[in-house]
Design an enzyme around this catalytic site. Sequence first.
Site, PDB file in Angstrom:
ATOM      1  N   PRO A   9      70.468  14.350  68.664  1.00  0.00           N
ATOM      2  CA  PRO A   9      71.423  15.206  69.186  1.00  0.00           C
ATOM      3  C   PRO A   9      71.190  15.270  71.071  1.00  0.00           C
ATOM      4  CG  PRO A   9      70.150  16.491  67.783  1.00  0.00           C
ATOM      5  CD  PRO A   9      69.647  15.011  67.507  1.00  0.00           C
ATOM      6  N   ASN A  10      72.223  15.403  71.422  1.00  0.00           N
ATOM      7  CA  ASN A  10      72.170  15.708  72.794  1.00  0.00           C
ATOM      8  C   ASN A  10      71.441  14.518  73.828  1.00  0.00           C
ATOM      9  OD1 ASN A  10      73.313  18.283  72.669  1.00  0.00           O
ATOM     10  ND2 ASN A  10      71.451  19.073  71.838  1.00  0.00           N
ATOM     11  N   ARG A  17      71.615  15.894  82.019  1.00  0.00           N
ATOM     12  CA  ARG A  17      71.119  16.959  81.151  1.00  0.00           C
ATOM     13  C   ARG A  17      69.702  17.212  81.851  1.00  0.00           C
ATOM     14  NH1 ARG A  17      68.411  16.471  75.193  1.00  0.00           N
ATOM     15  NH2 ARG A  17      67.662  18.664  74.866  1.00  0.00           N
ATOM     16  N   TYR A  22      64.345  15.789  81.956  1.00  0.00           N
ATOM     17  CA  TYR A  22      64.730  14.362  81.295  1.00  0.00           C
ATOM     18  C   TYR A  22      65.047  12.966  82.129  1.00  0.00           C
ATOM     19  CZ  TYR A  22      64.791  17.326  77.368  1.00  0.00           C
ATOM     20  OH  TYR A  22      64.572  18.366  76.220  1.00  0.00           O
ATOM     21  N   ASN A  73      64.049   8.905  68.400  1.00  0.00           N
ATOM     22  CA  ASN A  73      63.707  10.294  69.349  1.00  0.00           C
ATOM     23  C   ASN A  73      64.475  11.408  68.452  1.00  0.00           C
ATOM     24  OD1 ASN A  73      63.662  12.323  70.778  1.00  0.00           O
ATOM     25  ND2 ASN A  73      64.030  11.316  72.831  1.00  0.00           N
ATOM     26  N   ALA A  76      65.722  17.678  68.866  1.00  0.00           N
ATOM     27  CA  ALA A  76      65.373  18.906  68.363  1.00  0.00           C
ATOM     28  C   ALA A  76      65.311  19.026  66.836  1.00  0.00           C
ATOM     29  CB  ALA A  76      66.577  20.079  68.915  1.00  0.00           C
ATOM     30  N   HIS A  79      61.493  19.472  65.624  1.00  0.00           N
ATOM     31  CA  HIS A  79      60.987  20.839  65.431  1.00  0.00           C
ATOM     32  C   HIS A  79      61.483  21.772  64.227  1.00  0.00           C
ATOM     33  CE1 HIS A  79      59.747  19.478  69.256  1.00  0.00           C
ATOM     34  NE2 HIS A  79      61.099  19.455  69.576  1.00  0.00           N
ATOM     35  N   ASP A  86      61.432  14.049  55.239  1.00  0.00           N
ATOM     36  CA  ASP A  86      61.632  13.626  53.640  1.00  0.00           C
ATOM     37  C   ASP A  86      62.359  12.302  53.563  1.00  0.00           C
ATOM     38  OD1 ASP A  86      60.277  15.975  52.750  1.00  0.00           O
ATOM     39  OD2 ASP A  86      62.209  16.779  51.853  1.00  0.00           O
ATOM     40  N   GLU A  97      57.617   8.105  66.653  1.00  0.00           N
ATOM     41  CA  GLU A  97      58.231   9.115  67.034  1.00  0.00           C
ATOM     42  C   GLU A  97      58.110   9.030  68.639  1.00  0.00           C
ATOM     43  OE1 GLU A  97      57.023  12.909  65.634  1.00  0.00           O
ATOM     44  OE2 GLU A  97      57.669  13.775  67.614  1.00  0.00           O
ATOM     45  N   HIS A  99      59.508  10.902  72.638  1.00  0.00           N
ATOM     46  CA  HIS A  99      59.937  11.828  73.460  1.00  0.00           C
ATOM     47  C   HIS A  99      59.936  11.339  74.720  1.00  0.00           C
ATOM     48  CE1 HIS A  99      60.294  14.489  69.951  1.00  0.00           C
ATOM     49  NE2 HIS A  99      59.033  14.225  69.655  1.00  0.00           N
ATOM     50  N   LEU A 100      61.087  11.613  75.512  1.00  0.00           N
ATOM     51  CA  LEU A 100      60.878  11.770  77.129  1.00  0.00           C
ATOM     52  C   LEU A 100      60.039  12.499  77.792  1.00  0.00           C
ATOM     53  CD1 LEU A 100      64.864  11.495  77.037  1.00  0.00           C
ATOM     54  CD2 LEU A 100      63.545   9.308  77.964  1.00  0.00           C
ATOM     55  N   SER A 101      60.125  13.779  77.233  1.00  0.00           N
ATOM     56  CA  SER A 101      59.312  14.784  77.755  1.00  0.00           C
ATOM     57  C   SER A 101      58.067  15.037  76.945  1.00  0.00           C
ATOM     58  CB  SER A 101      59.980  16.116  77.974  1.00  0.00           C
ATOM     59  OG  SER A 101      60.166  16.804  76.562  1.00  0.00           O
ATOM     60  N   ARG A 106      55.497  22.040  76.909  1.00  0.00           N
ATOM     61  CA  ARG A 106      56.775  22.855  76.868  1.00  0.00           C
ATOM     62  C   ARG A 106      56.625  24.115  76.340  1.00  0.00           C
ATOM     63  NH1 ARG A 106      61.759  19.176  76.360  1.00  0.00           N
ATOM     64  NH2 ARG A 106      62.627  20.829  77.327  1.00  0.00           N
ATOM     65  N   ARG A 110      58.156  23.582  70.586  1.00  0.00           N
ATOM     66  CA  ARG A 110      58.300  22.185  70.525  1.00  0.00           C
ATOM     67  C   ARG A 110      56.824  21.482  70.358  1.00  0.00           C
ATOM     68  NH1 ARG A 110      63.423  21.248  73.113  1.00  0.00           N
ATOM     69  NH2 ARG A 110      63.644  23.075  74.501  1.00  0.00           N
TER      70      ARG A 110
HETATM   71  C1  DQA Z   1      62.928  15.544  73.391  1.00  0.00           C
HETATM   72  C2  DQA Z   1      62.405  16.571  73.248  1.00  0.00           C
HETATM   73  C3  DQA Z   1      63.036  17.861  72.198  1.00  0.00           C
HETATM   74  O1  DQA Z   1      61.962  19.120  72.124  1.00  0.00           O
HETATM   75  C4  DQA Z   1      64.168  17.989  72.807  1.00  0.00           C
HETATM   76  O2  DQA Z   1      64.922  18.987  71.866  1.00  0.00           O
HETATM   77  C5  DQA Z   1      65.050  16.939  73.197  1.00  0.00           C
HETATM   78  C6  DQA Z   1      64.444  15.940  73.834  1.00  0.00           C
HETATM   79  C7  DQA Z   1      62.590  14.510  74.402  1.00  0.00           C
HETATM   80  O3  DQA Z   1      62.847  13.574  74.369  1.00  0.00           O
HETATM   81  O4  DQA Z   1      61.715  15.195  75.313  1.00  0.00           O
HETATM   82  O5  DQA Z   1      66.265  17.093  72.973  1.00  0.00           O
HETATM   83  O6  DQA Z   1      62.946  14.778  72.114  1.00  0.00           O
END
Ligand code: DQA
Length: 148
Positions: A9-10, A17, A22, A73, A76, A79, A86, A97, A99-101, A106, A110
């Site tokens: 999501p997002n 964003r 990001y 990725n 959210a 977490h 599962d 897995e 993540h960009l950040s 943070r 997270r």
């Molecule tokens: C994220 C890090 C997550 O904590 C956050 O909720 C995201 C982006 C990242 O790619 O850094 O939506 O997965």
Amino acid sequence: MRILVIHGPNLNLLGCREPAIYGRETLEDIDTSLQALAEELGVQLRTVQLSSEGAIIDYLIENAQWADGLLINPAAYTHTSVAIADTIKGLELPTIEVHLSNVHAREEFRRHSYIAPVSIGQICGMGSNSYLLGLRGLAAWLTKTKLI
Ligand code: DQA
């Protein structure tokens, strides 16, 4: 070799964003770079962005037979989602897995990932390079471990 790429999501908001966290690249930019690398590595990709937990789970179950591995990725849901963890465990899908950040630098919440324990590894903090390193790592792992 076939790899599923799931953006949670997002991530469809990338580009506008929270650019300080990001960056300015869009999801389309990331998918274009992933596709170019996949061609170089001789890997087939199926890439999707999904915003709900149930949609991610349904997609995983529907596409697992096709795939040798998963690059995800979970955003959210990293977490919060015991359910996605599962599913990955149940399907025995080798997973990286990403993540960009740097989620460890943070907010405290997270730092915990439900997905990391069911993954081969986690790559974070490299911006869009996290995805590219993840794809390289997963392809190398599959070649070595599964002898695809
Ligand atoms: C994220 C890090 C997550 O904590 C956050 O909720 C995201 C982006 C990242 O790619 O850094 O939506 O997965």
